[in-house]
Design a protein around this motif. Structure first.
Motif, mmCIF file in Angstrom:
data_model
loop_
_atom_site.group_PDB
_atom_site.id
_atom_site.type_symbol
_atom_site.label_atom_id
_atom_site.label_comp_id
_atom_site.label_asym_id
_atom_site.label_seq_id
_atom_site.Cartn_x
_atom_site.Cartn_y
_atom_site.Cartn_z
ATOM 1 N N ARG A 141 0.835 -1.210 0.000
ATOM 2 C CA ARG A 141 0.000 0.000 0.000
ATOM 3 C C ARG A 141 0.869 1.258 0.000
ATOM 4 O O ARG A 141 0.565 2.238 -0.680
ATOM 5 N N HIS A 142 1.931 1.227 0.776
ATOM 6 C CA HIS A 142 2.848 2.378 0.817
ATOM 7 C C HIS A 142 3.517 2.589 -0.542
ATOM 8 O O HIS A 142 3.617 3.725 -1.021
ATOM 9 N N MET A 143 3.949 1.518 -1.163
ATOM 10 C CA MET A 143 4.582 1.630 -2.479
ATOM 11 C C MET A 143 3.597 2.182 -3.508
ATOM 12 O O MET A 143 3.962 3.037 -4.324
ATOM 13 N N GLN A 144 2.351 1.729 -3.453
ATOM 14 C CA GLN A 144 1.321 2.233 -4.360
ATOM 15 C C GLN A 144 1.108 3.727 -4.137
ATOM 16 O O GLN A 144 1.055 4.512 -5.075
ATOM 17 N N SER A 145 1.029 4.119 -2.876
ATOM 18 C CA SER A 145 0.827 5.516 -2.528
ATOM 19 C C SER A 145 1.970 6.394 -3.027
ATOM 20 O O SER A 145 1.741 7.470 -3.586
ATOM 21 N N ARG A 146 3.194 5.936 -2.829
ATOM 22 C CA ARG A 146 4.363 6.711 -3.299
ATOM 23 C C ARG A 146 4.351 6.845 -4.816
ATOM 24 O O ARG A 146 4.659 7.902 -5.354
ATOM 25 N N GLY A 147 3.985 5.778 -5.510
ATOM 26 C CA GLY A 147 3.887 5.841 -6.970
ATOM 27 C C GLY A 147 2.853 6.848 -7.419
ATOM 28 O O GLY A 147 3.085 7.634 -8.350
ATOM 29 N N GLU A 148 1.706 6.847 -6.768
ATOM 30 C CA GLU A 148 0.652 7.803 -7.096
ATOM 31 C C GLU A 148 1.099 9.234 -6.818
ATOM 32 O O GLU A 148 0.807 10.146 -7.596
ATOM 33 N N GLU A 149 1.814 9.441 -5.717
ATOM 34 C CA GLU A 149 2.329 10.779 -5.386
ATOM 35 C C GLU A 149 3.307 11.254 -6.454
ATOM 36 O O GLU A 149 3.254 12.410 -6.880
ATOM 37 N N LEU A 150 4.217 10.383 -6.873
ATOM 38 C CA LEU A 150 5.186 10.754 -7.906
ATOM 39 C C LEU A 150 4.495 11.090 -9.220
ATOM 40 O O LEU A 150 4.853 12.057 -9.891
ATOM 41 N N ALA A 151 3.512 10.300 -9.593
ATOM 42 C CA ALA A 151 2.776 10.560 -10.826
ATOM 43 C C ALA A 151 2.069 11.913 -10.754
ATOM 44 O O ALA A 151 2.109 12.693 -11.709
ATOM 45 N N ALA A 152 1.431 12.205 -9.630
ATOM 46 C CA ALA A 152 0.717 13.472 -9.473
ATOM 47 C C ALA A 152 1.669 14.665 -9.517
ATOM 48 O O ALA A 152 1.338 15.707 -10.087
ATOM 49 N N LYS A 153 2.850 14.519 -8.923
ATOM 50 C CA LYS A 153 3.837 15.606 -8.941
ATOM 51 C C LYS A 153 4.423 15.810 -10.324
ATOM 52 O O LYS A 153 4.844 16.904 -10.678
ATOM 53 N N THR A 154 4.465 14.751 -11.116
ATOM 54 C CA THR A 154 5.087 14.805 -12.439
ATOM 55 C C THR A 154 4.198 15.489 -13.464
ATOM 56 O O THR A 154 4.666 16.280 -14.266
ATOM 57 N N SER A 155 2.913 15.185 -13.438
ATOM 58 C CA SER A 155 2.019 15.757 -14.441
ATOM 59 C C SER A 155 0.587 15.739 -13.944
ATOM 60 O O SER A 155 0.135 14.768 -13.342
ATOM 61 N N LYS A 156 -0.117 16.805 -14.246
ATOM 62 C CA LYS A 156 -1.542 16.875 -13.927
ATOM 63 C C LYS A 156 -2.381 16.367 -15.102
ATOM 64 O O LYS A 156 -3.567 16.115 -14.954
ATOM 65 N N THR A 157 -1.778 16.240 -16.281
ATOM 66 C CA THR A 157 -2.537 15.855 -17.469
ATOM 67 C C THR A 157 -2.232 14.448 -17.971
ATOM 68 O O THR A 157 -3.088 13.832 -18.590
ATOM 69 N N LEU A 158 -1.043 13.943 -17.719
ATOM 70 C CA LEU A 158 -0.701 12.606 -18.182
ATOM 71 C C LEU A 158 -1.309 11.551 -17.274
ATOM 72 O O LEU A 158 -1.458 11.769 -16.076
ATOM 73 N N GLN A 159 -1.644 10.410 -17.844
ATOM 74 C CA GLN A 159 -2.111 9.287 -17.042
ATOM 75 C C GLN A 159 -0.972 8.297 -16.905
ATOM 76 O O GLN A 159 -0.276 7.998 -17.869
ATOM 77 N N PHE A 160 -0.767 7.801 -15.702
ATOM 78 C CA PHE A 160 0.290 6.832 -15.435
ATOM 79 C C PHE A 160 -0.332 5.487 -15.116
ATOM 80 O O PHE A 160 -1.404 5.410 -14.526
ATOM 81 N N ARG A 161 0.354 4.423 -15.507
ATOM 82 C CA ARG A 161 -0.044 3.074 -15.137
ATOM 83 C C ARG A 161 0.917 2.604 -14.056
ATOM 84 O O ARG A 161 2.123 2.714 -14.204
ATOM 85 N N LEU A 162 0.377 2.118 -12.979
ATOM 86 C CA LEU A 162 1.188 1.611 -11.880
ATOM 87 C C LEU A 162 1.029 0.102 -11.820
ATOM 88 O O LEU A 162 -0.070 -0.415 -12.005
ATOM 89 N N GLY A 163 2.109 -0.592 -11.578
ATOM 90 C CA GLY A 163 2.031 -2.038 -11.482
ATOM 91 C C GLY A 163 3.258 -2.585 -10.787
ATOM 92 O O GLY A 163 4.142 -1.831 -10.365
ATOM 93 N N TYR A 164 3.291 -3.862 -10.679
ATOM 94 C CA TYR A 164 4.400 -4.539 -10.019
ATOM 95 C C TYR A 164 5.039 -5.507 -11.009
ATOM 96 O O TYR A 164 4.348 -6.104 -11.821
#
Length: 65
Positions: free
Chosen positions: A35-58
């Motif tokens: 859950r922490h890793m997912q949260s950090r990934g989401e935070e990084l994606a949000a900081k990187t771009s407000k318009t791009l969509q990111f896919r998170l996975g393992y």
């Protein structure tokens, strides 16, 4: 959790400091970590771009040990 950046413009690796041999070694004890890793990934994606969509996975590659 360590955060590493690859050579790609928008490719982030969020890796645990804990050594986990493979995906089969994961169990309910690892839920908070995942859950922490997912949260950090989401935070990084949000900081990187407000318009791009990111896919998170393992993924697990034996050479990543």
């Amino acid at each position: 959790v360590q955060v590493r950046f690859s050579q790609a413009r928008h490719h982030f690796l969020v890796m645990p400091r804990e050594s986990i041999a493979n995906l089969k070694a994961l169990d309910s004890r690892h839920l908070d970590l995942l859950r922490h890793m997912q949260s950090r990934g989401e935070e990084l994606a949000a900081k990187t771009s407000k318009t791009l969509q990111f896919r998170l996975g393992y993924h697990a590659i034996p050479s990543m040990r």
